[in-house]
Design an enzyme around this catalytic site. Sequence first.
Site, PDB file in Angstrom:
ATOM      1  N   ASP A  15     -30.934  25.888   9.795  1.00 30.45           N
ATOM      2  CA  ASP A  15     -29.862  25.345  10.613  1.00 30.45           C
ATOM      3  C   ASP A  15     -28.652  25.246   9.682  1.00 30.45           C
ATOM      4  O   ASP A  15     -28.792  25.379   8.450  1.00 30.45           O
ATOM      5  CB  ASP A  15     -30.288  23.967  11.149  1.00 30.45           C
ATOM      6  CG  ASP A  15     -29.190  23.281  11.949  1.00 30.45           C
ATOM      7  OD1 ASP A  15     -28.411  23.992  12.611  1.00 30.45           O
ATOM      8  OD2 ASP A  15     -29.106  22.046  11.902  1.00 30.45           O
ATOM      9  N   ASP A  17     -25.312  22.869  10.287  1.00 27.19           N
ATOM     10  CA  ASP A  17     -24.778  21.509  10.204  1.00 27.19           C
ATOM     11  C   ASP A  17     -25.852  20.519   9.777  1.00 27.19           C
ATOM     12  O   ASP A  17     -26.962  20.502  10.328  1.00 27.19           O
ATOM     13  CB  ASP A  17     -24.213  21.069  11.556  1.00 27.19           C
ATOM     14  CG  ASP A  17     -22.951  21.833  11.945  1.00 27.19           C
ATOM     15  OD1 ASP A  17     -22.241  22.303  11.037  1.00 27.19           O
ATOM     16  OD2 ASP A  17     -22.686  21.970  13.152  1.00 27.19           O
TER      17      ASP A  17
END
Length: 292
Positions: A15, A17
Amino acid sequence: MAQINNKNNIVVVFDFDKTIIDVDSDNWVIDELGFTDLFNQLLPTMPWNTVMDCMMKELHDQGKTIEEIKQALRTIPIHPRVVPAIKAAHALGCELRIVSDANMFFIETMVEHLGISELFSEINSNPGFVDEHDTLRISPYHDFTNSSHGCTHGTCPPNMCKGLVIERIQESLAKEGKKKMVYLGDGAGDYCPSLKLKAEDFVMPRKNFPVWDLISQNPMLVKASIREWTDGESLEKILMGTIEEIILEEEKEKKMLSTSAENTCKIQTISVGINVHHEPIMPRALRVSQSG
């Protein structure tokens, strides 16, 4: 994109963020450029992805340039051990990908700034591009204005189901032969892809973040091995340990297969030796003189 280093069968999916970077990139840019109040006013009225597109148009109307957006992105904090972890994973022969609900413009700007853009074979995120008016436009990964992505998990936003992305990646990897996946994430949107992982895979949820809370409610729903992490230092430690564990296990399996093949050859050789048929050596008949 990267030239893939195929020394092992591991695919690491990050991922973006609060995993690669320490903050939410959307919030960071909006806050840094002074538009937090307007963002908070719009958020209850439309999906997050649509709000970001509206905010980018507003930034342009208020005289903010693309370069100012890039400069805000370059100031995003990142734990000092994350980039070394990414580089080490690539050096060990892992294929690296990003699956994120941020946007392509933000991610590409950041990975280029960090000097790691060439390490990733693929980035999956919401399209972000600069239009003919020099305005940054943000589009949904799944165009929910035309049709739903169809995921039944309430944890997936309308613009992106990461579980569907992981399924597509799994299908492409299956064509290349058996591969193991390590998935790292923090948010509620990372729960659906965690459920798609197989028993031989690994999921690394960030502890005390939404995906960790969701997995903790019923860990038995997740087939993959669960390895939690808390910050960049533990991310590096857990990721490196997991990769080394997979590599050692694969080497052990190869050695066992090699030993098994050698033993099979020996058994066949011995069997052939035992089954060789020799004609019995008969005593020569003596001519007996007949006396008369």
